[in-house]
Design a protein around this motif. Structure first.
Motif, PDB file in Angstrom:
ATOM      1  N   ARG A 150      17.472  -0.720  -2.406  1.00 21.02           N
ATOM      2  CA  ARG A 150      17.880  -1.875  -2.875  1.00 21.02           C
ATOM      3  C   ARG A 150      16.479  -2.450  -3.577  1.00 21.02           C
ATOM      4  O   ARG A 150      15.447  -1.935  -3.098  1.00 21.02           O
ATOM      5  CB  ARG A 150      18.279  -3.019  -1.837  1.00 21.02           C
ATOM      6  N   ALA A 151      16.636  -3.125  -4.646  1.00 24.38           N
ATOM      7  CA  ALA A 151      15.327  -3.836  -5.364  1.00 24.38           C
ATOM      8  C   ALA A 151      15.715  -5.082  -5.436  1.00 24.38           C
ATOM      9  O   ALA A 151      16.744  -5.547  -5.913  1.00 24.38           O
ATOM     10  CB  ALA A 151      15.168  -2.807  -6.456  1.00 24.38           C
ATOM     11  N   ARG A 152      14.873  -5.836  -5.451  1.00 26.97           N
ATOM     12  CA  ARG A 152      14.696  -7.424  -5.659  1.00 26.97           C
ATOM     13  C   ARG A 152      13.753  -7.855  -6.296  1.00 26.97           C
ATOM     14  O   ARG A 152      12.486  -7.413  -5.935  1.00 26.97           O
ATOM     15  CB  ARG A 152      15.211  -8.077  -4.234  1.00 26.97           C
ATOM     16  N   LEU A 162      10.495  -6.012  -4.525  1.00 31.09           N
ATOM     17  CA  LEU A 162      10.492  -5.473  -3.376  1.00 31.09           C
ATOM     18  C   LEU A 162      11.477  -4.365  -3.475  1.00 31.09           C
ATOM     19  O   LEU A 162      12.516  -4.588  -3.603  1.00 31.09           O
ATOM     20  CB  LEU A 162      10.831  -6.545  -2.084  1.00 31.09           C
ATOM     21  N   VAL A 163      11.158  -3.104  -3.266  1.00 32.12           N
ATOM     22  CA  VAL A 163      12.029  -2.013  -3.248  1.00 32.12           C
ATOM     23  C   VAL A 163      12.070  -1.338  -2.123  1.00 32.12           C
ATOM     24  O   VAL A 163      11.176  -1.038  -1.236  1.00 32.12           O
ATOM     25  CB  VAL A 163      11.692  -0.933  -4.225  1.00 32.12           C
ATOM     26  N   GLU A 164      13.462  -1.012  -1.480  1.00 38.23           N
ATOM     27  CA  GLU A 164      13.605  -0.361  -0.366  1.00 38.23           C
ATOM     28  C   GLU A 164      14.150   1.014  -0.589  1.00 38.23           C
ATOM     29  O   GLU A 164      15.027   1.089  -1.283  1.00 38.23           O
ATOM     30  CB  GLU A 164      14.707  -1.216   0.514  1.00 38.23           C
ATOM     31  N   PHE A 165      13.356   1.865   0.078  1.00 36.52           N
ATOM     32  CA  PHE A 165      13.879   3.102   0.232  1.00 36.52           C
ATOM     33  C   PHE A 165      14.399   3.953   1.371  1.00 36.52           C
ATOM     34  O   PHE A 165      13.781   3.583   2.516  1.00 36.52           O
ATOM     35  CB  PHE A 165      12.450   4.088  -0.239  1.00 36.52           C
ATOM     36  N   VAL A 201       6.043  -3.808  -5.687  1.00 37.77           N
ATOM     37  CA  VAL A 201       5.415  -3.499  -6.985  1.00 37.77           C
ATOM     38  C   VAL A 201       5.224  -4.857  -7.743  1.00 37.77           C
ATOM     39  O   VAL A 201       5.899  -5.516  -7.939  1.00 37.77           O
ATOM     40  CB  VAL A 201       6.156  -2.619  -7.877  1.00 37.77           C
ATOM     41  N   PRO A 202       3.889  -4.977  -8.529  1.00 38.41           N
ATOM     42  CA  PRO A 202       3.686  -6.101  -9.167  1.00 38.41           C
ATOM     43  C   PRO A 202       4.574  -6.210 -10.324  1.00 38.41           C
ATOM     44  O   PRO A 202       5.205  -5.284 -11.106  1.00 38.41           O
ATOM     45  CB  PRO A 202       2.138  -5.783  -9.919  1.00 38.41           C
ATOM     46  N   ALA A 203       4.987  -7.394 -10.770  1.00 36.88           N
ATOM     47  CA  ALA A 203       6.072  -7.763 -11.797  1.00 36.88           C
ATOM     48  C   ALA A 203       7.274  -7.125 -11.509  1.00 36.88           C
ATOM     49  O   ALA A 203       7.782  -7.080 -10.507  1.00 36.88           O
ATOM     50  CB  ALA A 203       5.501  -7.230 -13.104  1.00 36.88           C
ATOM     51  N   VAL A 204       7.757  -6.788 -12.471  1.00 40.56           N
ATOM     52  CA  VAL A 204       9.478  -6.557 -12.421  1.00 40.56           C
ATOM     53  C   VAL A 204       9.583  -5.085 -12.437  1.00 40.56           C
ATOM     54  O   VAL A 204       9.250  -4.394 -13.580  1.00 40.56           O
ATOM     55  CB  VAL A 204      10.276  -7.168 -13.523  1.00 40.56           C
ATOM     56  N   PHE A 205      10.432  -4.384 -11.360  1.00 44.11           N
ATOM     57  CA  PHE A 205      10.598  -3.009 -11.266  1.00 44.11           C
ATOM     58  C   PHE A 205      11.756  -2.911 -10.304  1.00 44.11           C
ATOM     59  O   PHE A 205      11.831  -3.374  -9.218  1.00 44.11           O
ATOM     60  CB  PHE A 205       9.318  -2.687 -10.442  1.00 44.11           C
ATOM     61  N   LEU A 206      12.922  -2.499 -11.249  1.00 52.03           N
ATOM     62  CA  LEU A 206      14.311  -2.833 -10.584  1.00 52.03           C
ATOM     63  C   LEU A 206      15.120  -1.470 -10.721  1.00 52.03           C
ATOM     64  O   LEU A 206      15.989  -1.667 -11.379  1.00 52.03           O
ATOM     65  CB  LEU A 206      14.938  -4.023 -10.849  1.00 52.03           C
ATOM     66  N   PRO A 207      14.626  -0.402 -10.145  1.00 45.78           N
ATOM     67  CA  PRO A 207      15.295   0.934 -10.373  1.00 45.78           C
ATOM     68  C   PRO A 207      16.783   0.719  -9.655  1.00 45.78           C
ATOM     69  O   PRO A 207      16.799  -0.151  -8.386  1.00 45.78           O
ATOM     70  CB  PRO A 207      14.479   1.973  -9.431  1.00 45.78           C
ATOM     71  N   ARG A 208      17.821   1.377 -10.040  1.00 51.82           N
ATOM     72  CA  ARG A 208      19.104   1.302  -9.503  1.00 51.82           C
ATOM     73  C   ARG A 208      19.006   1.863  -7.980  1.00 51.82           C
ATOM     74  O   ARG A 208      18.291   3.064  -7.952  1.00 51.82           O
ATOM     75  CB  ARG A 208      20.198   1.954 -10.270  1.00 51.82           C
ATOM     76  N   HIS A 260       0.716  -1.146  -0.034  1.00 52.07           N
ATOM     77  CA  HIS A 260      -0.097  -0.014  -0.206  1.00 52.07           C
ATOM     78  C   HIS A 260       1.034   1.259   0.012  1.00 52.07           C
ATOM     79  O   HIS A 260       0.234   2.336   0.224  1.00 52.07           O
ATOM     80  CB  HIS A 260      -0.926   0.070   1.123  1.00 52.07           C
ATOM     81  N   LEU A 261       2.200   1.065  -0.323  1.00 53.50           N
ATOM     82  CA  LEU A 261       3.073   2.241  -0.324  1.00 53.50           C
ATOM     83  C   LEU A 261       3.241   2.397  -1.885  1.00 53.50           C
ATOM     84  O   LEU A 261       3.839   1.458  -2.567  1.00 53.50           O
ATOM     85  CB  LEU A 261       4.292   2.166   0.531  1.00 53.50           C
ATOM     86  N   ARG A 262       2.935   3.472  -2.287  1.00 50.00           N
ATOM     87  CA  ARG A 262       2.918   3.603  -3.836  1.00 50.00           C
ATOM     88  C   ARG A 262       4.242   4.492  -4.215  1.00 50.00           C
ATOM     89  O   ARG A 262       4.575   5.463  -3.553  1.00 50.00           O
ATOM     90  CB  ARG A 262       1.467   4.601  -4.377  1.00 50.00           C
ATOM     91  N   ILE A 263       4.528   4.050  -5.366  1.00 54.39           N
ATOM     92  CA  ILE A 263       5.526   4.808  -6.239  1.00 54.39           C
ATOM     93  C   ILE A 263       5.037   5.922  -7.151  1.00 54.39           C
ATOM     94  O   ILE A 263       4.306   5.455  -7.973  1.00 54.39           O
ATOM     95  CB  ILE A 263       6.747   3.796  -6.887  1.00 54.39           C
TER      96      ILE A 263
END
Length: 359
Positions: A308-310, A317-320, A333-340, A280-283
């Motif tokens: 980090r993003a995995r 799963l993206v950590e901020f 985030v559904p599917a693949v989302f891997l920001p640097r 429920h945390l939105r990018i």
């Protein structure tokens, strides 16, 4: 329409060991065809509760009532074999020298010879009819578990007690075995009390969850209700990862990186925790925080930097790290989302999915 009376009623039971309360004032009821799950971490008292219901242990106070009859209180204590209760545990405990059919018929008068039709029917319902004359060592773990289930059901118990019955199974088999087991139990209209420490299992199988902690039931209700209305932060965290945004309530409002939150019922100066699950945390890529699909519940956007993003298989799963106070928040985030790592992004919260608790 009159309400169906419960098959099982546990009335304010307490159990002490070495002067310490292991179970404290536990009460619950289970109706015919209902699955109630005692859910909680190891050592919370759920297995002790189950043993007391089974009759292999005795409470220090309180009552156990089966089909309206008291089977255990301060004055009486029926042994397990006289309670009409089926037992199924993590250890399937099949007799290796008996055939599958003989194992199922073990508790029936006349054994397999006089009950072959009943035994065969039960085995057919779990797709094991052709194994009636096989032996346990010839079966897989999942097949042995199904034999243990129908053996417990063969005497037609009014109540089934299950203590972590699926924990020894391969993860790939577990969901299928759970579904098969649930279907048979529902067909038999059996009242089921299931013990587990796995939230996913409780959510999948239970009509009602009784969440236990430190010997007490802290919350009871349907899986949907408990998941979406946790009684406290620990209850929310037991079902999933959580993010925590901390603040101080002033005038029923709390300042956060995501704007002001309503925090009624908390006195001025009270530290509070705003809890939000990662899904429920939105990018949001728009610096103004409006994004392509804004909703009125999102509120103010807050800037954060990717740590980090995995990719987890079905989601990422993206950590901020938040600019505001350097705390770490996680988003799925559904599917693949891997920001640097180091990528700045904007986050918003689903305010209608947040929980506010005192710190």
């Amino acid at each position: 329409m009159p309400q169906t009376p419960p098959r099982l009623k546990v009335d304010a039971i307490t159990r002490r060991f070495d002067g310490r309360d292991v179970v404290t004032g536990v009460s619950l009821s289970v109706a015919p065809g209902q699955v109630t799950c005692l859910l909680g971490p190891s050592g919370c008292g759920k297995s002790t509760t189950l043993r007391i219901v089974a009759g292999v242990d005795r409470q220090d106070s309180g009552r156990i009532i089966v089909d309206g009859d008291c089977v255990s209180d301060d004055e009486r204590h029926l042994p397990p074999e006289r309670r009409g209760i089926g037992l199924m545990f993590q250890d399937f405990a099949l007799f290796p020298h008996l055939s599958v059919g003989e194992n199922v018929a073990f508790a029936l008068d006349g054994g397999l010879r006089r009950n072959r039709e009943r035994v065969g029917d039960l085995l057919e319902r779990v797709d094991l009819g052709s194994f009636i004359d096989a032996y346990p060592h010839q079966l897989s773990g999942g097949e042995q578990q199904r034999v243990a289930l129908v053996r417990a059901l063969a005497p037609k118990p009014a109540i089934m007690l299950m203590d972590e019955p699926f924990s020894g199974l391969d993860n790939r088999l577990r969901d299928d075995i759970r579904d098969r087991t649930l279907a048979v139990l529902k067909e038999e209209n059996t009242a089921v009390l299931l013990v587990t420490h796995e939230p996913d299992e409780a959510m999948r199988m239970a009509d009602e969850i009784a969440l236990m902690r430190a010997g007490k039931i802290v919350q009871r209700g349907a899986p949907y209700h408990i998941y979406n209305n946790p009684v406290d932060r620990a209850a929310a965290a037991f079902f999933s990862d959580i993010n925590i945004v901390r603040g101080v309530s002033h005038g029923a409002l709390t300042e956060t990186p995501f704007g002001q939150f309503l925090t009624p019922g908390h006195a001025d100066g009270t530290p509070v925790e705003i809890v939000i699950r990662p899904q429920h945390l939105r990018i949001d890529f728009d610096r103004e925080g409006r994004g392509p699909n804004p909703t009125p519940t999102d509120g103010v956007a807050a800037r954060a930097v990717v740590e980090r993003a995995r990719f987890m298989g079905r989601e990422s799963l993206v950590e901020f790290r938040m600019d505001y106070d350097s705390t770490i928040l996680k988003a799925t985030v559904p599917a693949v989302f891997l920001p640097r790592p180091g990528t700045p992004l904007w986050l918003t919260l689903r305010r209608d999915r947040c929980f506010v608790f005192p710190s």
